[in-house]
Motif scaffolding. Structure first.
Motif, PDB file in Angstrom:
ATOM      1  N   TYR A  32       0.831  -1.211   0.000  1.00 34.60           N
ATOM      2  CA  TYR A  32       0.000   0.000   0.000  1.00 34.60           C
ATOM      3  C   TYR A  32       0.859   1.252   0.000  1.00 34.60           C
ATOM      4  CZ  TYR A  32      -3.067  -3.770   0.701  1.00 34.60           C
ATOM      5  OH  TYR A  32      -3.701  -4.962   0.506  1.00 34.60           O
ATOM      6  N   VAL A  65      -0.559   4.722   0.728  1.00 37.04           N
ATOM      7  CA  VAL A  65       0.180   5.288   1.847  1.00 37.04           C
ATOM      8  C   VAL A  65       1.262   6.173   1.241  1.00 37.04           C
ATOM      9  CG1 VAL A  65       1.699   4.761   3.789  1.00 37.04           C
ATOM     10  CG2 VAL A  65      -0.259   3.270   3.286  1.00 37.04           C
ATOM     11  N   GLU A  80       4.205   6.548   7.665  1.00 43.66           N
ATOM     12  CA  GLU A  80       2.873   6.111   8.103  1.00 43.66           C
ATOM     13  C   GLU A  80       2.882   4.648   8.516  1.00 43.66           C
ATOM     14  OE1 GLU A  80      -0.673   7.296   5.903  1.00 43.66           O
ATOM     15  OE2 GLU A  80       0.616   8.614   4.720  1.00 43.66           O
ATOM     16  N   GLY A 100       2.302 -11.274  10.371  1.00 46.91           N
ATOM     17  CA  GLY A 100       2.358 -10.185  11.342  1.00 46.91           C
ATOM     18  C   GLY A 100       1.354 -10.359  12.469  1.00 46.91           C
ATOM     19  N   SER A 101       0.187 -10.930  12.131  1.00 43.51           N
ATOM     20  CA  SER A 101      -0.842 -11.084  13.156  1.00 43.51           C
ATOM     21  C   SER A 101      -0.408 -12.116  14.193  1.00 43.51           C
ATOM     22  CB  SER A 101      -2.157 -11.500  12.507  1.00 43.51           C
ATOM     23  OG  SER A 101      -1.968 -12.586  11.627  1.00 43.51           O
ATOM     24  N   ASN A 112       2.399 -10.686  16.596  1.00 41.15           N
ATOM     25  CA  ASN A 112       1.856  -9.889  17.693  1.00 41.15           C
ATOM     26  C   ASN A 112       1.340 -10.755  18.827  1.00 41.15           C
ATOM     27  OD1 ASN A 112       1.478  -6.806  17.602  1.00 41.15           O
ATOM     28  ND2 ASN A 112       1.450  -7.453  15.475  1.00 41.15           N
ATOM     29  N   THR A 129      -6.337 -13.230   4.619  1.00 34.85           N
ATOM     30  CA  THR A 129      -7.252 -12.565   3.701  1.00 34.85           C
ATOM     31  C   THR A 129      -6.437 -11.637   2.823  1.00 34.85           C
ATOM     32  OG1 THR A 129      -9.239 -11.197   3.497  1.00 34.85           O
ATOM     33  CG2 THR A 129      -7.807 -10.743   5.356  1.00 34.85           C
ATOM     34  N   MET A 159     -14.890  -6.841  -2.895  1.00 38.17           N
ATOM     35  CA  MET A 159     -14.135  -6.170  -1.852  1.00 38.17           C
ATOM     36  C   MET A 159     -15.104  -5.670  -0.793  1.00 38.17           C
ATOM     37  SD  MET A 159     -11.374  -5.382  -0.519  1.00 38.17           S
ATOM     38  CE  MET A 159     -11.031  -4.304   0.878  1.00 38.17           C
ATOM     39  N   ASP A 209     -16.124  -6.588   3.715  1.00 40.51           N
ATOM     40  CA  ASP A 209     -15.847  -7.459   4.851  1.00 40.51           C
ATOM     41  C   ASP A 209     -16.795  -8.649   4.946  1.00 40.51           C
ATOM     42  OD1 ASP A 209     -13.823  -5.707   5.557  1.00 40.51           O
ATOM     43  OD2 ASP A 209     -15.095  -4.547   6.896  1.00 40.51           O
ATOM     44  N   LEU A 246     -14.749 -11.749   5.101  1.00 39.86           N
ATOM     45  CA  LEU A 246     -14.032 -11.696   6.379  1.00 39.86           C
ATOM     46  C   LEU A 246     -14.897 -12.222   7.522  1.00 39.86           C
ATOM     47  CD1 LEU A 246     -11.385 -10.471   7.747  1.00 39.86           C
ATOM     48  CD2 LEU A 246     -12.855  -8.546   8.376  1.00 39.86           C
ATOM     49  N   ARG A 252      -9.522  -1.507  10.649  1.00 39.33           N
ATOM     50  CA  ARG A 252      -8.465  -1.956   9.710  1.00 39.33           C
ATOM     51  C   ARG A 252      -7.258  -1.056   9.883  1.00 39.33           C
ATOM     52  NH1 ARG A 252     -12.294  -3.031   5.867  1.00 39.33           N
ATOM     53  NH2 ARG A 252     -13.822  -2.307   7.367  1.00 39.33           N
ATOM     54  N   HIS A 299      -4.617   1.688  10.129  1.00 35.33           N
ATOM     55  CA  HIS A 299      -4.947   3.114  10.230  1.00 35.33           C
ATOM     56  C   HIS A 299      -4.604   3.868   8.967  1.00 35.33           C
ATOM     57  CE1 HIS A 299      -0.772   4.377  10.918  1.00 35.33           C
ATOM     58  NE2 HIS A 299      -0.651   3.315  11.686  1.00 35.33           N
ATOM     59  N   PHE A 300      -3.749   3.266   8.124  1.00 31.08           N
ATOM     60  CA  PHE A 300      -3.393   3.959   6.881  1.00 31.08           C
ATOM     61  C   PHE A 300      -4.298   3.573   5.712  1.00 31.08           C
ATOM     62  CE2 PHE A 300      -0.431   0.328   7.389  1.00 31.08           C
ATOM     63  CZ  PHE A 300      -0.817  -0.440   6.298  1.00 31.08           C
ATOM     64  N   PHE A 301      -5.227   2.636   5.934  1.00 29.85           N
ATOM     65  CA  PHE A 301      -6.084   2.228   4.816  1.00 29.85           C
ATOM     66  C   PHE A 301      -7.280   3.181   4.715  1.00 29.85           C
ATOM     67  CE2 PHE A 301      -8.909  -0.329   2.235  1.00 29.85           C
ATOM     68  CZ  PHE A 301      -8.022  -0.768   1.279  1.00 29.85           C
ATOM     69  N   ALA A 317     -17.829  -4.663   9.001  1.00 34.83           N
ATOM     70  CA  ALA A 317     -16.697  -4.743   9.929  1.00 34.83           C
ATOM     71  C   ALA A 317     -17.157  -5.179  11.312  1.00 34.83           C
ATOM     72  CB  ALA A 317     -15.985  -3.392  10.014  1.00 34.83           C
ATOM     73  N   TYR A 360      -6.044 -11.489   8.698  1.00 38.14           N
ATOM     74  CA  TYR A 360      -5.418 -10.171   8.679  1.00 38.14           C
ATOM     75  C   TYR A 360      -4.807  -9.817   7.333  1.00 38.14           C
ATOM     76  CZ  TYR A 360      -1.843  -6.601   9.182  1.00 38.14           C
ATOM     77  OH  TYR A 360      -1.064  -5.493   8.974  1.00 38.14           O
ATOM     78  N   ALA A 361      -5.133  -8.650   6.876  1.00 38.60           N
ATOM     79  CA  ALA A 361      -4.397  -7.909   5.855  1.00 38.60           C
ATOM     80  C   ALA A 361      -4.832  -6.465   6.081  1.00 38.60           C
ATOM     81  CB  ALA A 361      -4.744  -8.372   4.445  1.00 38.60           C
ATOM     82  N   PRO A 362      -3.969  -5.493   5.750  1.00 41.48           N
ATOM     83  CA  PRO A 362      -4.290  -4.104   6.105  1.00 41.48           C
ATOM     84  C   PRO A 362      -5.663  -3.615   5.624  1.00 41.48           C
ATOM     85  CG  PRO A 362      -1.993  -4.266   5.473  1.00 41.48           C
ATOM     86  CD  PRO A 362      -2.604  -5.615   5.193  1.00 41.48           C
ATOM     87  N   PRO A 363      -6.185  -4.070   4.465  1.00 39.25           N
ATOM     88  CA  PRO A 363      -7.505  -3.552   4.062  1.00 39.25           C
ATOM     89  C   PRO A 363      -8.664  -4.110   4.887  1.00 39.25           C
ATOM     90  CG  PRO A 363      -6.266  -4.376   2.165  1.00 39.25           C
ATOM     91  CD  PRO A 363      -5.552  -4.843   3.397  1.00 39.25           C
ATOM     92  N   PHE A 364      -8.400  -5.058   5.790  1.00 43.92           N
ATOM     93  CA  PHE A 364      -9.496  -5.743   6.477  1.00 43.92           C
ATOM     94  C   PHE A 364      -9.405  -5.710   7.998  1.00 43.92           C
ATOM     95  CE2 PHE A 364      -8.755  -7.833   2.416  1.00 43.92           C
ATOM     96  CZ  PHE A 364     -10.002  -7.757   1.844  1.00 43.92           C
ATOM     97  N   ALA A 406      -3.180  -5.774  12.676  1.00 40.47           N
ATOM     98  CA  ALA A 406      -2.404  -6.993  12.892  1.00 40.47           C
ATOM     99  C   ALA A 406      -2.905  -7.721  14.132  1.00 40.47           C
ATOM    100  CB  ALA A 406      -0.922  -6.662  13.010  1.00 40.47           C
ATOM    101  N   LEU A 407      -3.168  -6.954  15.173  1.00 39.25           N
ATOM    102  CA  LEU A 407      -3.873  -7.528  16.314  1.00 39.25           C
ATOM    103  C   LEU A 407      -5.302  -7.031  16.161  1.00 39.25           C
ATOM    104  CD1 LEU A 407      -3.258  -9.209  18.905  1.00 39.25           C
ATOM    105  CD2 LEU A 407      -3.439  -7.045  20.117  1.00 39.25           C
ATOM    106  N   ASP A 408      -6.195  -7.924  15.801  1.00 38.33           N
ATOM    107  CA  ASP A 408      -7.560  -7.520  15.493  1.00 38.33           C
ATOM    108  C   ASP A 408      -8.237  -6.861  16.698  1.00 38.33           C
ATOM    109  OD1 ASP A 408      -9.820  -7.992  13.345  1.00 38.33           O
ATOM    110  OD2 ASP A 408     -10.710  -8.332  15.313  1.00 38.33           O
TER     111      ASP A 408
END
Lengths: 573, 573
Positions: free
Chosen positions: A48, A54, A59, A311-312, A315, A340, A407, A409, A412, B375, B377-379, B410, B438-442, B445-447
């Motif tokens: 992104y 981004v 960011e 990454g998830s 954490n 996802t 696209m 949720d 999801l 999701r 914060h940058f998306f 969401a 997890y992916a940034p658009p959804f 990282a820690l939901d």
């Protein structure tokens, strides 16, 4: 004296461990070292950043409240000391010291620890092919690579990009190149499908079809054999089938644990190079913990341990390590493999095992595919979301769920619910009864996930017989291969007529759903009928009707045309 | 001879049972009778029909493949006989016969059954107040009422609508009136909040604030005491506080089981009038099953049985009855109480128990509220979704989750995952580790759901002390009530300055998050500090920092300004 906790690695698991342990033990001296100058960034956000969504790499290093997570931030906000551009050279476990080197001046010192945490992450694989080290052949290993890629594109130096590897990162990078920058992009995937091991081929196929609609060239079952350049800079990627022009190459062919330090320090490392940990994420040295991409994590479904570079998970693992450092005996339940992915206007997601993986693991696995609505069919944003459920036929355990849709949720929601169920060891009967929240703008009265579990129940109980999708598609491509088969299209005759005309009324039978009970005498008794509708639901009903009148020479096409259409098969025109 | 299965009730549970049992037992004679002329409709779609989103009532009776589910459809497609406008008068259990009356001509006949299914549904409550029977006082009991309401509006005969009852149906109807038709609408709710028993007051408050922004008048803690009319037609609704003009009134004050037939037939019915069933949904007569709004369903969390009038449950229950009719011993695991609701541009949802309900049920319950991002914060589509988690402090069992956010799925994703966990009896520690995709658009990282479980863990483990939101708001409204309190605003000074000016630097302290470790000496030791940030996360960290330096005179405002702002408090102005 306060406890000294030293953490090697400052991207995801390391900072998470540091901040949590500092909250649990405010008096501890917590230090992170990292060989990079940039730390604590959202690596998953790199596509992104490259795309331009981004605008500034900062960011990716910012908190949600707009502070940059640099050394000063960790010191002031968290009370954690961070040393960047500091490489760990060796661990001396006897004396509980780590020898480190300052990359700026090569100076070395020993840092003492009471407890050590290895969060050394992973390195991207680089294929052992000619040209892999040419200029402008990138891996997506860190922010520096991302910054370099974006600079090249912004300067107009890239027209064509080739991505080696059709996993999540490769697909996200393809979108970044094509959607916002308007580059040409091609994806090469050595395996016969995109997202291998993450989804079964039908779901990869729907994704591939969408990528192609969006202008991304996708070549599956086709690996790069060489990269060619001029003046040291990449120009072409060669495969057994073709040569692709390339101003830039992204190599996204998986990662391997960075575990040299652990191995050289005498810690147990598995044959794949992952650091071995127990379920408290403790290594073979009780004073050393490890978390993130560098460890072998137990998969909850298979019981086997392996790399799980997400990454998830980093954490979650960081939190568990911190708990244990502070004397809270939290245990990691293991991972199930949720993911996802956004690809242009589509979303794909999955959790647990694919059918292929489940069979390979020795499960008596089966799968069903549905293609039902995400919300009430009368609600304006309604869309079809194909779902696939993998389960064990013997004990009916849920093993995995895959989803594909527009696209948003909607997919999801079903994947997250399924992930929760997998974690809990649920059966398909449990899934059938899960109380998914319902109102027409959000779901159907019987949610698509419940409905898919019901189809799985029917299959497991012998009340449903499906044709394998691959076998069906092969037959459609070559009628001669199965002269004993016909299609029974139970959609409205207006919908069926095109195919009746195309394939002939003797191969493509059209009797609408509502008339089958009255007209079944017209059907053949000596040929296998493949019953086809839009979602598969009506076909399952008709199978029972036909069976009950003795016409059990039939199979259902699960997911029906809703699935087939998304695979972009040529005969649908 | 084939088995005769008679089903009384043709809206949701009845047709579901009929179709499934016909698939399990193709030879069975399955008959549905219903006193109405319209059957098998999506009652939950009524607000969308009234609003105009659904143009024709037939769409609520259509399948997703555009066939209308009328008598002919059931006969031809399903092999199920349906008799509409046929009322069941009495059940003769000894002879296994039901006396029915044709409403068209009053003729009566006896229908024999081997097994009987009662899916008689519920009737809307009508308040016992003067004027409740006036013309244009509607309940949302069936499609006919919906058609009549829409006709009145379409003819321009309604300018002002009053809705009595602030539950889901009332709110959906308010949106239908205001959003598309531009009517004036007011909601009266006798209880002190909207959606009583479904969400805690903070979440009801955020919803109320949004409804008011959208022009819906909301009066809570205020019941209708009389309805006044002219010429037999409604004109006004009277409450102890005011009189509201009304051209139309919707009374949406709950439902009660339709169980006269069961009771008169000698079946066990609970004191509230719900038909008693076992977990195979069998009544006290083993040849009679019941499903849908008319039964007492066991709540999985409390173990208590009661009415659970939801279309999604009716469908699940119908399937279970069908299984048992066919000899498959499926058992109902019970309900947990999942719901979701669209209100203009917001979504609210919940599953399980509210804190209030959990305490009333005797759980040692506590709750935490977070207000984090859905999701990355940058998306671009990122938004804050306040979540609330209710749990048992003793055994850490998850008891409920509530969510609020922008319209979309969401919140649904987190509620559905939580519903799955509730079904499985999960603890907050399980929720902490659920592998949300997890992916940034959804997601982050820690939901947000994991993060909320972590906050619950901190509270349960004594590592977090929060101020009660109601107590905080009362203090803000009247400083004099707690002269020993001050606010510690740790947001950026630019954000805090307005409130510092407004309330005075002695009541509203401003030290930014990143400076607290350096400046804690400036803080009072003799006053309780309420630590406030945007989401509550930084405040929790600062609590630990302050505690560690002996300043444990502090409490965290959970959810922070992200929550407060959505409650529309006046002092934020």
């Amino acid at each position: 004296m306060s406890k000294k906790i030293l953490i090697i690695g400052g991207v995801a698991a390391g900072p998470k461990t540091a901040c949590r342990v500092k909250r649990l033990l405010p008096d501890a001296e917590v230090t992170i070292i990292d060989q990079d100058s940039l730390i604590s960034y959202g690596g998953c956000g790199i596509p992104y950043y490259v795309s331009g969504d981004v605008s500034d790499e900062k960011e990716l290093r910012n908190t949600s409240f707009h502070l940059t997570r640099d050394e000063s931030f960790f010191a002031r906000a968290k009370g954690v000391t961070v040393s960047t551009r500091t490489r760990a050279v060796a661990v001396n476990r006897q004396e509980k010291k780590v020898l480190v080197e300052k990359l700026a001046d090569g100076s070395r010192e020993e840092l003492a620890y009471d407890q050590l945490v290895l969060a050394t992450g992973s390195s991207p694989n680089r294929l052992p092919i000619a040209g892999a080290d040419l200029e402008r052949v990138f891996t997506i290993s860190d922010l520096h690579q991302a910054i370099a890629i974006k600079e090249l594109i912004a300067k107009g130096q890239v027209g064509k990009a080739v991505i080696i590897g059709g996993g999540a990162i490769g697909i996200e990078m393809a979108e970044a190149f094509v959607d916002l920058w308007g580059l040409e992009a091609a994806i090469l995937e050595f395996m016969p499908q995109l997202l291998p091991r993450l989804v079964d081929w039908e779901f990869a196929g729907m994704l591939e079809q969408h990528l192609q609609e969006k202008g991304v060239e996708v070549f599956t079952g086709e690996g790069a054999t060489a990269i060619e350049g001029e003046d040291g800079r990449v120009r072409r990627v060669v495969t057994p089938q073709r040569t692709l022009e390339a101003d830039l190459v992204v190599m996204a062919v998986g990662v391997r644990a960075r575990s040299e330090l652990a191995r050289e320090g005498g810690l147990l490392v598995d044959p794949q190079g992952n650091i071995v940990v127990n379920d408290r994420l403790q290594t073979s040295d009780p004073n050393i913990y490890a978390a993130g991409d560098c460890i072998a994590v137990k998969n909850r479904l298979t019981g086997k341990a392996g790399i799980a570079p997400m990454g998830s998970l980093a954490n979650k693992e960081g939190r568990i390590v911190a708990d244990n450092l502070a004397g809270i005996p939290t245990r990691y339940q293991g991972w199930v493999g949720s993911f996802t992915l956004k690809a242009f206007e589509r979303c794909i997601g999955a959790t647990g095992l694919t059918l292929e993986s489940a069979l390979a693991e020795g499960f008596d696995a089966a799968a069903v595919t549905t293609a039902q609505s995400d919300r009430a069919h009368f609600f304006p944003t309604q869309a079809v979301i194909p779902l696939r459920m993998v389960f064990d036929r013997q004990n009916r355990q849920l093993l995995g769920v895959q989803g594909f849709g527009p696209m948003g949720d909607a997919v999801l929601a079903r994947i997250d619910a399924a992930a929760a169920l997998l974690q809990q060891g649920a059966t398909i009967d449990d899934v059938s009864q899960v109380e998914m929240a319902y109102a027409p703008p959000f779901a159907t009265a019987l949610d698509a996930l419940n409905a898919t579990a019901n189809v799985a129940d029917n299959l497991a109980s012998g009340r449903l017989r499906c044709v394998d999708n691959a076998v069906f598609l092969a037959w459609m491509d070559d009628f001669a291969s199965r002269p004993d088969w016909v299609a029974l299209d139970i959609r409205h005759p207006n919908e069926a007529s095109v195919l009746v005309e195309k394939f002939g009324a003797d191969k493509w039978l059209s009797i609408p759903y509502i008339e089958v009970r009255e007209r079944f005498q017209e059907l053949p008794t000596d040929k296998m009928m493949i019953i086809i509708c839009d979602a598969g639901t009506r076909s399952s009903e008709i199978q029972i009707v036909l069976d009950s009148v003795g016409l059990d020479n039939n199979l259902v096409l699960g997911g029906g045309f809703n699935l087939i259409r998304r695979l972009g098969v040529s005969w649908l025109g």
